[in-house]
Design a protein around this motif. Structure first.
Motif, mmCIF file in Angstrom:
data_model
loop_
_atom_site.group_PDB
_atom_site.id
_atom_site.type_symbol
_atom_site.label_atom_id
_atom_site.label_comp_id
_atom_site.label_asym_id
_atom_site.label_seq_id
_atom_site.Cartn_x
_atom_site.Cartn_y
_atom_site.Cartn_z
ATOM 1 N N GLU A 13 0.829 -1.200 0.000
ATOM 2 C CA GLU A 13 0.000 0.000 0.000
ATOM 3 C C GLU A 13 0.870 1.259 0.000
ATOM 4 O O GLU A 13 0.517 2.262 -0.608
ATOM 5 C CB GLU A 13 -0.955 -0.018 1.191
ATOM 6 C CG GLU A 13 -2.243 0.749 0.963
ATOM 7 C CD GLU A 13 -3.070 0.234 -0.217
ATOM 8 O OE1 GLU A 13 -2.944 -0.938 -0.566
ATOM 9 O OE2 GLU A 13 -3.835 1.022 -0.799
ATOM 10 N N VAL A 57 1.712 1.651 -3.544
ATOM 11 C CA VAL A 57 0.564 2.179 -4.285
ATOM 12 C C VAL A 57 0.508 3.697 -4.118
ATOM 13 O O VAL A 57 0.352 4.443 -5.092
ATOM 14 C CB VAL A 57 -0.754 1.544 -3.784
ATOM 15 C CG1 VAL A 57 -1.961 2.272 -4.365
ATOM 16 C CG2 VAL A 57 -0.803 0.066 -4.155
ATOM 17 N N GLN A 58 0.681 4.150 -2.896
ATOM 18 C CA GLN A 58 0.560 5.582 -2.630
ATOM 19 C C GLN A 58 1.723 6.352 -3.245
ATOM 20 O O GLN A 58 1.553 7.458 -3.747
ATOM 21 C CB GLN A 58 0.485 5.813 -1.117
ATOM 22 C CG GLN A 58 -0.768 5.172 -0.532
ATOM 23 C CD GLN A 58 -0.992 5.514 0.930
ATOM 24 O OE1 GLN A 58 -0.236 6.261 1.530
ATOM 25 N NE2 GLN A 58 -2.041 4.959 1.496
ATOM 26 N N ARG A 107 1.978 3.283 7.314
ATOM 27 C CA ARG A 107 2.287 4.643 7.736
ATOM 28 C C ARG A 107 1.086 5.238 8.438
ATOM 29 O O ARG A 107 0.049 5.424 7.846
ATOM 30 C CB ARG A 107 2.601 5.511 6.538
ATOM 31 C CG ARG A 107 3.975 5.326 6.034
ATOM 32 C CD ARG A 107 4.090 6.037 4.732
ATOM 33 N NE ARG A 107 5.281 5.561 4.059
ATOM 34 C CZ ARG A 107 6.474 6.034 4.308
ATOM 35 N NH1 ARG A 107 6.639 7.007 5.159
ATOM 36 N NH2 ARG A 107 7.522 5.549 3.697
ATOM 37 N N GLU A 139 -6.415 -2.289 2.975
ATOM 38 C CA GLU A 139 -5.618 -1.265 2.334
ATOM 39 C C GLU A 139 -4.985 -0.288 3.324
ATOM 40 O O GLU A 139 -4.287 0.614 2.939
ATOM 41 C CB GLU A 139 -6.458 -0.484 1.313
ATOM 42 C CG GLU A 139 -7.492 0.433 1.930
ATOM 43 C CD GLU A 139 -7.944 1.468 0.923
ATOM 44 O OE1 GLU A 139 -7.477 2.610 1.025
ATOM 45 O OE2 GLU A 139 -8.726 1.111 0.022
ATOM 46 N N ASP A 140 -5.240 -0.510 4.604
ATOM 47 C CA ASP A 140 -4.657 0.407 5.594
ATOM 48 C C ASP A 140 -3.144 0.380 5.486
ATOM 49 O O ASP A 140 -2.533 -0.663 5.419
ATOM 50 C CB ASP A 140 -5.049 -0.032 7.001
ATOM 51 C CG ASP A 140 -6.553 -0.077 7.153
ATOM 52 O OD1 ASP A 140 -7.049 0.516 8.092
ATOM 53 O OD2 ASP A 140 -7.215 -0.699 6.284
ATOM 54 N N ASP A 141 -2.591 1.547 5.490
ATOM 55 C CA ASP A 141 -1.170 1.651 5.292
ATOM 56 C C ASP A 141 -0.454 1.488 6.615
ATOM 57 O O ASP A 141 -1.009 1.733 7.671
ATOM 58 C CB ASP A 141 -0.873 3.028 4.695
ATOM 59 C CG ASP A 141 0.594 3.174 4.420
ATOM 60 O OD1 ASP A 141 1.209 2.157 4.059
ATOM 61 O OD2 ASP A 141 1.097 4.282 4.573
ATOM 62 N N ALA A 192 -1.262 7.891 9.696
ATOM 63 C CA ALA A 192 -1.590 9.222 9.161
ATOM 64 C C ALA A 192 -1.079 10.320 10.087
ATOM 65 O O ALA A 192 -0.509 11.311 9.640
ATOM 66 C CB ALA A 192 -3.093 9.345 8.972
#
Lengths: 185, 211
Positions: free
Chosen positions: A55, A58-59, A124, A120-122, A126
């Motif tokens: 993910e 992806v980001q 990182r 999909e939780d990253d 937030a």
């Protein structure tokens, strides 16, 4: 949908986006993301990294698409451009991960089996990312991304002009891209 | 951060700014504006340029740097695109190189050996180096700035291409001023000046064009 029809649809959305159509841009990004995710998962699994790292990738790719989108020539097909952006970012991230120890193959197989569970939780956080931004970028990013407030209202909320919010938002995205690209994790 | 939240951020940052191609065109005009200003303040056209252009040495000199400029500009227009084919225009660079090699060979044949040295050194080799590099600095900086919008496959190579274009354009201007027309002079000093700008471009590009 055929591959060709999908390509045309993506192209028309990004073309509209380059003319300032925010809704078309949103559609484009949301349509591309699941494909990027499938690809990133495959690559990350092949390399033996944790599925959640996909993910991140992806980001990172999405940010590159965003910041470099004017380098796509709308008269040309989108796929080679998109492929080149993705490939470059994959190579980058593999290089960075190359410094970490490899994971044994059994672990990879286990992770592959568990892949469908990975949300999909990253990895990182937030809050942690936001902390690395300066004000007013931090407040702007928090308002728009976490609270879902559009630019105009964010500007009113922070008593800033809309233009200033836009400039700060753009800088914040550049900073985020640099944070993703940095070696420290 | 969730990917969804990130997408919302990006969609709100919807104004894309100048397309890369247009940014490059603006940079070229601005950079050349600086170069031409410097040219008209410090150098100016050589005397009898039009008559001189009817002699083969001057023709070859101007044709080579002009051709090099055109090919380099084609490369610049592609350097910021990750999906661009650079190989074909890069191969075209062999044409101006071949022309100057043939011209140098011809010069060896037609000039008596006693004149070789004088033709290589010319009237003002140092001025050639300094002025080409100075006139190229503006276009190079402007092109690098525009290329920051791009996503070059190799940042160093994109920077080198910008340096090559800036050097070739500056050399074209200088060729309209300089009375040294021997292929010896052109092959030696123009190459060094253009090469220096290409190297500076590569070094700068590997830093500022990374993405």
């Amino acid at each position: 949908m055929t591959r060709h029809a999908r390509d045309e649809e993506w192209e028309s959305w990004l073309r509209a986006a380059l003319n300032g159509d925010a809704a078309a841009y949103d559609r484009f990004l949301r349509a591309v993301t699941p494909h990027l995710r499938a690809l990133a998962r495959r690559r990350v699994a092949a390399f033996g990294a944790a599925p959640a790292e996909a993910e991140d990738l992806v980001q990172e790719v999405l940010l590159a698409i965003h910041l470099k989108r004017t380098s796509w020539d709308p008269a040309r097909p989108l796929r080679p451009w998109l492929g080149a952006i993705v490939r470059n970012k994959l190579i980058d991230s593999l290089r960075r991960r190359g410094r970490h120890a490899a994971v044994p193959i059994e672990d990879v197989m286990e992770m592959l089996a568990a892949e469908t569970d990975a949300r999909e939780d990253d990895r990182r956080d937030a809050a942690q990312l936001l902390q690395q931004l300066k004000e007013p970028q931090r407040s702007i990013v928090r308002a728009i991304s976490l609270d879902g407030v559009p630019v105009r209202e964010t500007a009113e909320r922070l008593k800033m002009s809309e233009g200033a919010v836009r400039v700060a938002l753009h800088r914040a995205l550049k900073t985020l891209a640099a944070l993703y690209g940095s070696t420290e994790r | 951060m969730k990917t969804d939240d990130l997408i919302r951020l990006m969609a709100e940052d919807a104004r894309p700014g100048l397309p890369l191609r247009r940014a490059l065109a603006v940079a070229l005009v601005a950079g050349m504006g600086l170069a031409v200003t410097l040219f008209s303040l410090e150098l100016g056209f050589r005397e009898g340029l039009l008559q001189a252009m009817q002699t083969p040495r001057v023709l070859v000199k101007i044709a080579v740097v002009l051709l090099l400029s055109i090919i380099a500009l084609v490369l610049v227009s592609r350097a910021g695109r990750p999906d661009a084919d650079l190989a074909r225009p890069a191969r075209a660079l062999l044409v101006p190189v071949a022309i100057i090699v043939v011209a140098v060979a011809a010069e060896f044949l037609v000039l008596p050996e006693a004149d070789w040295r004088a033709n290589l050194i010319g009237h003002n080799a140092v001025a050639c180096l300094v002025m080409v590099v100075l006139m190229g600095a503006g276009p190079l900086a402007a092109l690098l700035m525009a290329l920051k919008r791009g996503a070059p496959e190799s940042p160093a190579r994109a920077g080198a291409i910008a340096g090559l274009a800036a050097g070739a354009l500056a050399a074209t201007l200088y060729a309209l001023h300089c009375p040294d027309d021997s292929p010896f002079f052109v092959a030696a000093w123009y190459s060094i000046a253009i090469g220096a700008l290409t190297l500076v471009g590569a070094l700068a590009g590997s830093r500022v064009l990374r993405w």
